[in-house]
Design a protein around this motif. Structure first.
Motif, short mmCIF file in Angstrom:
data_model
loop_
_atom_site.label_atom_id
_atom_site.label_comp_id
_atom_site.label_asym_id
_atom_site.label_seq_id
_atom_site.Cartn_x
_atom_site.Cartn_y
_atom_site.Cartn_z
N ALA B 355 -26.40 -27.08 19.48
CA ALA B 355 -25.14 -27.68 19.03
C ALA B 355 -24.87 -27.28 17.57
N GLN B 356 -25.90 -27.30 16.75
CA GLN B 356 -25.75 -26.94 15.34
C GLN B 356 -25.39 -25.46 15.18
N LEU B 357 -26.09 -24.62 15.91
CA LEU B 357 -25.84 -23.18 15.82
C LEU B 357 -24.41 -22.82 16.19
N PHE B 358 -23.98 -23.37 17.32
CA PHE B 358 -22.62 -23.07 17.77
C PHE B 358 -21.60 -23.58 16.76
N GLN B 359 -21.86 -24.76 16.22
CA GLN B 359 -20.90 -25.31 15.26
C GLN B 359 -20.88 -24.45 13.99
N ARG B 360 -22.05 -23.96 13.61
CA ARG B 360 -22.10 -23.10 12.42
C ARG B 360 -21.26 -21.84 12.64
N ILE B 361 -21.40 -21.25 13.82
CA ILE B 361 -20.61 -20.05 14.11
C ILE B 361 -19.12 -20.38 14.10
N GLU B 362 -18.78 -21.48 14.76
CA GLU B 362 -17.37 -21.90 14.81
C GLU B 362 -16.82 -22.13 13.40
N ASN B 363 -17.65 -22.70 12.53
CA ASN B 363 -17.19 -22.97 11.17
C ASN B 363 -17.17 -21.73 10.28
N GLY B 364 -17.63 -20.61 10.78
CA GLY B 364 -17.57 -19.39 9.99
C GLY B 364 -18.86 -19.08 9.24
N GLY B 365 -19.90 -19.87 9.45
CA GLY B 365 -21.15 -19.65 8.72
C GLY B 365 -22.23 -18.96 9.53
N GLY B 366 -21.86 -18.43 10.69
CA GLY B 366 -22.87 -17.85 11.58
C GLY B 366 -23.25 -16.43 11.21
N THR B 367 -24.37 -15.98 11.72
CA THR B 367 -24.82 -14.60 11.51
C THR B 367 -25.09 -13.98 12.88
N MET B 368 -25.21 -12.65 12.89
CA MET B 368 -25.51 -11.98 14.15
C MET B 368 -26.87 -12.42 14.69
N ALA B 369 -27.78 -12.72 13.77
CA ALA B 369 -29.11 -13.17 14.21
C ALA B 369 -29.03 -14.48 14.99
N ASP B 370 -28.00 -15.29 14.68
CA ASP B 370 -27.83 -16.55 15.41
C ASP B 370 -27.67 -16.30 16.91
N LEU B 371 -27.02 -15.19 17.25
CA LEU B 371 -26.81 -14.92 18.67
C LEU B 371 -28.14 -14.66 19.38
N ASP B 372 -29.05 -14.00 18.68
CA ASP B 372 -30.38 -13.80 19.26
C ASP B 372 -31.15 -15.11 19.33
N THR B 373 -30.98 -15.92 18.28
CA THR B 373 -31.65 -17.22 18.27
C THR B 373 -31.20 -18.06 19.46
N ILE B 374 -29.91 -18.01 19.75
CA ILE B 374 -29.38 -18.77 20.89
C ILE B 374 -30.10 -18.33 22.16
N PHE B 408 -17.50 -14.27 19.63
CA PHE B 408 -18.53 -14.79 18.71
C PHE B 408 -18.65 -13.87 17.49
N GLU B 409 -18.69 -12.57 17.77
CA GLU B 409 -18.84 -11.60 16.67
C GLU B 409 -17.66 -11.68 15.72
N GLN B 410 -16.47 -11.87 16.30
CA GLN B 410 -15.27 -12.02 15.47
C GLN B 410 -15.41 -13.21 14.51
N HIS B 411 -15.89 -14.33 15.01
CA HIS B 411 -16.12 -15.51 14.17
C HIS B 411 -17.08 -15.16 13.03
N ILE B 412 -18.13 -14.43 13.40
CA ILE B 412 -19.19 -14.13 12.42
C ILE B 412 -18.66 -13.16 11.35
N HIS B 413 -17.97 -12.09 11.81
CA HIS B 413 -17.50 -11.09 10.85
C HIS B 413 -16.38 -11.62 9.97
N GLN B 414 -15.47 -12.37 10.57
CA GLN B 414 -14.33 -12.88 9.78
C GLN B 414 -14.68 -14.15 9.02
#
Ligand SMILES: Cc1cc2nc3c(=O)[nH]c(=O)nc-3n(C[C@H](O)[C@H](O)[C@H](O)COP(=O)(O)O)c2cc1C
Ligand code: FES
Lengths: 177, 442
Positions: B355-374, B408-414
């Motif tokens: 839940a935290q990881l997804f919210q971080r990505i949604e909020n714009g604070g995610g990294t590509m590594a998060d996708l692997d962590t998921i 997801f990548e769009q959220h992370i890059h932008q």
């Protein structure tokens, strides 16, 4: 204080349905909440005593189930479903509309003790989303306009001192417990 | 169009009343079963019908009944699962309010087949009205001699009691349900032993879904062959699909199992407002989501499984092009985080971290590594816990990333949510997510 006679009678009527006394715990909690709107420490003691259960057993059950209020709630408990189908159909707007109108956030009760606002998970009314549960009753297919009408109506009922607001099916189906 | 098994007469006035049910030959199947068939014959008939459980797992019903011990002097219990908590699912509510006697008659037949004299309907606590309607229907059945002692002049006795839950999704899981029925916390049990050996109150028990029971009278009346022929090779009958979300005509539809998602959407009037379809969740929130390209898959258990999803509870959620998949996944994962019973660390911690990881990505604070962590988090959850809840969490988590990775990548890059948001307010559960704990040391 002990459990009310009404509650005891309702429990005794159910006793034969189960092989253990502990099975009456969740029904007992429901009955108490129906009467008092929440489960106080006092009620926990009364139930434990009546059903011959350790206090901890009652307490651990009360805290497990989200429907059991552990603090007092308003006369009208607005429970807005914010799960996926309702979310897709505008539940965030309903939530902000209520928050603005009542001046409270989710999980809070108005100072006059009339309303409590909660966010709840899927109510199994997704086909008629968005849905809200007002005390016991479901209101479905809402939008901001219909919600406003509903809140106006609830205000009127509260002002008139109506009892059992949002409990229409108690009258509709009198049979059973 | 095949015949309707459950919803044929539900549009009649007061369809929930026993007069109406009797008018359509109701309770003839239970009478015939008790007076002319042996329990084994009933189980055989249900086996031949290829009826599979409608609660989510799709387990063959006749086989489940045959697991109940035959020559045991122990009390046996029959339990109906009316917890209906899977987000996107609302079909059992329709049965309870429009055709409760089909469910009750199905329970009578099952009780005879497995030798149970007591049945419980475990109904979710929010269903105040539905529970009262059910009490009403049960009292009608009792008054008409379909529940009670020596049914239809035979040795068989059976009665049903309603037990109300209190707001816990996990109590839909059958062993959590049994604990709840015993007045305990709704924590799932380790299996084995299975409920057929040690179920409610330590006794052999059989748990089936509302819709599963409601299909049984038809099987007895019309014959197993006819029921089996309506479905696929391995799965008989029709199914109730609860269609919701961005659909022109949402509601519960009884349709053949062989219908495709595309046909189902068209049957319900198409995507609302003529918008483009983006995704479909075909079997309740736990079913992995599919993208618009996947919708020619048929809705039966095996086809959906092959397509990487599941038929689950029959709750079909239609999602149009305007929706941010990351934000939707946040909503779903917050639900699981909230509902995890907390017994198993993988599930308790995993649902929280997801839940935290997804919210971080949604909020714009995610990294590509998060996708692997998921992906690695999910790998450590599915199949590793006491019950299938953890597997359910990975459904939306993995499928959203797999099917909509670009988003997801769009959220992370932008570093923000690229969707113009008309859904600004996502509730207080979301706003509490600020400091995200490190999740690298999984
Ligand atoms: C987390 C979880 C939630 C579940 N919720 C429900 C539910 O709400 N209703 C239901 O009938 N089955 C639910 N199930 C499935 C039950 O465990 C069980 O398989 C089902 O009641 C068996 O009935 P059936 O064979 O007729 O499908 C759930 C399973 C899990 C793992
Ligand atoms: S999502 Fe709100 S009722 Fe199901």
């Amino acid at each position: 204080m002990a459990l009310s006679e009404t509650i005891k009678n309702r429990l005794e009527k159910m006793r034969h349905q189960f092989p253990t006394e502990q099975a009456l715990l969740i029904p007992a909690l429901h009955f108490v909440q129906e009467e008092k709107k929440f489960i106080s420490g006092e009620s926990i003691k009364e139930i434990a005593e009546y059903l011959h259960l350790p206090l901890a057993k009652v307490r651990e059950v009360v805290t497990f189930y989200t429907m059991f209020n552990q603090k007092p709630v308003g006369k009208v408990h607005l429970q807005v479903c914010t799960n996926v189908s309702c979310w897709l159909n505008g539940s965030p707007e309903l939530l902000s509309c209520i928050e603005k109108r009542l001046g409270i956030d989710c999980g809070e009760t108005t100072k006059d003790g009339r309303y409590t606002l909660s966010e709840v998970e899927c109510l199994a009314a997704c086909g008629t989303a968005p849905a809200i549960q007002v005390n016991e009753d479901y209101y479905e297919g809402l939008n901001v306009e219909r919600l406003t009408k509903l809140l106006d109506d609830l205000d009127t009922q509260l002002a008139a001192g109506k009892k059992d607001i949002g409990c229409a099916s108690r009258e509709e189906f009198k049979i059973g417990v | 169009m095949s015949d309707l098994v459950i919803t044929k007469n539900i549009h009649e006035k007061d369809s929930f009343k026993i007069e109406n049910y009797l008018k359509h030959d109701g309770y003839k199947a239970s009478a015939r079963v008790c007076t002319t068939l042996t329990p084994d014959q009933v189980i055989d008939e249900v086996k031949k019908s290829n009826l599979r459980g409608r609660g989510g797992a799709g387990f063959p019903t006749g086989m489940k009944w045959s697991f109940m011990p035959k020559d045991s002097s122990k009390t046996k219990y029959l339990v109906c699962n009316a917890d209906e908590g899977e987000p996107g699912t609302f079909k059992d509510r329709l049965i309870i309010t429009r055709n409760p006697h089909a469910m009750i008659e199905g329970m009578i037949i099952a009780s005879y087949a497995i030798g149970a004299h007591v049945g419980y309907v475990y109904i979710r606590g929010e269903f105040f009205r539905e529970a009262r309607m059910l009490e009403f229907a049960i009292s009608e059945a009792r008054a008409n001699g379909h529940l009670g002692k020596n049914l239809y002049g035979t040795q068989h006795s059976f009665d049903i009691y309603v037990y109300r839950g209190a707001g816990a999704y996990i109590c839909g899981e059958e062993t959590a349900l049994l604990n709840s029925l015993e007045g305990k916390r709704g924590e799932p049990r380790l299996k084995p032993p299975f409920p057929a050996q040690v179920g409610a109150f330590g006794m052999p028990s059989c748990v089936n879904n509302v819709e599963t029971f409601a299909a049984v009278p038809y099987i007895i009346t019309e014959g197993a062959q006819k029921f089996a022929a309506m479905g696929t090779e391995k799965s008989g009958g029709t199914r109730l699909y609860g269609v919701s979300g961005h659909i022109e005509r949402p509601g519960v539809y009884e349709l053949p199992l062989t219908i495709s998602i595309r046909e189902l959407i068209n049957h319900c009037g198409g995507v609302r407002g003529g918008k483009k379809l983006k995704a479909v969740i075909p079997g309740g929130a736990s079913a992995p989501m599919l993208s618009a390209e996947d919708i020619d898959v048929k809705m039966d258990f095996d086809s959906l499984m092959k397509a990487g999803s599941m038929a689950g509870s029959g709750g079909v959620i239609v999602i149009d092009e305007t929706v941010c998949i990351v934000e939707m996944a946040c909503i779903l994962l917050k639900f699981y985080e909230h509902e995890s019973c907390g017994q198993c660390s993988q599930c308790r911690e995993g649902s929280h971290w997801l839940a935290q990881l997804f919210q971080r990505i949604e909020n714009g604070g995610g990294t590509m590594a998060d996708l692997d962590t998921i992906a690695s988090l999910c790998g450590n959850m599915a199949g590793q816990t006491i019950c299938a809840f953890a597997d359910a969490v990975t459904g939306p988590a993995l499928s959203s990333v797999r099917k909509f990775r670009a988003e997801f990548e769009q959220h992370i890059h932008q570093k923000c949510c690229p969707f113009k948001k008309d859904h600004k307010h996502i509730g207080h559960k979301a706003s509490s997510v600020q400091g995200v704990p490190g999740v690298t040391h999984v």
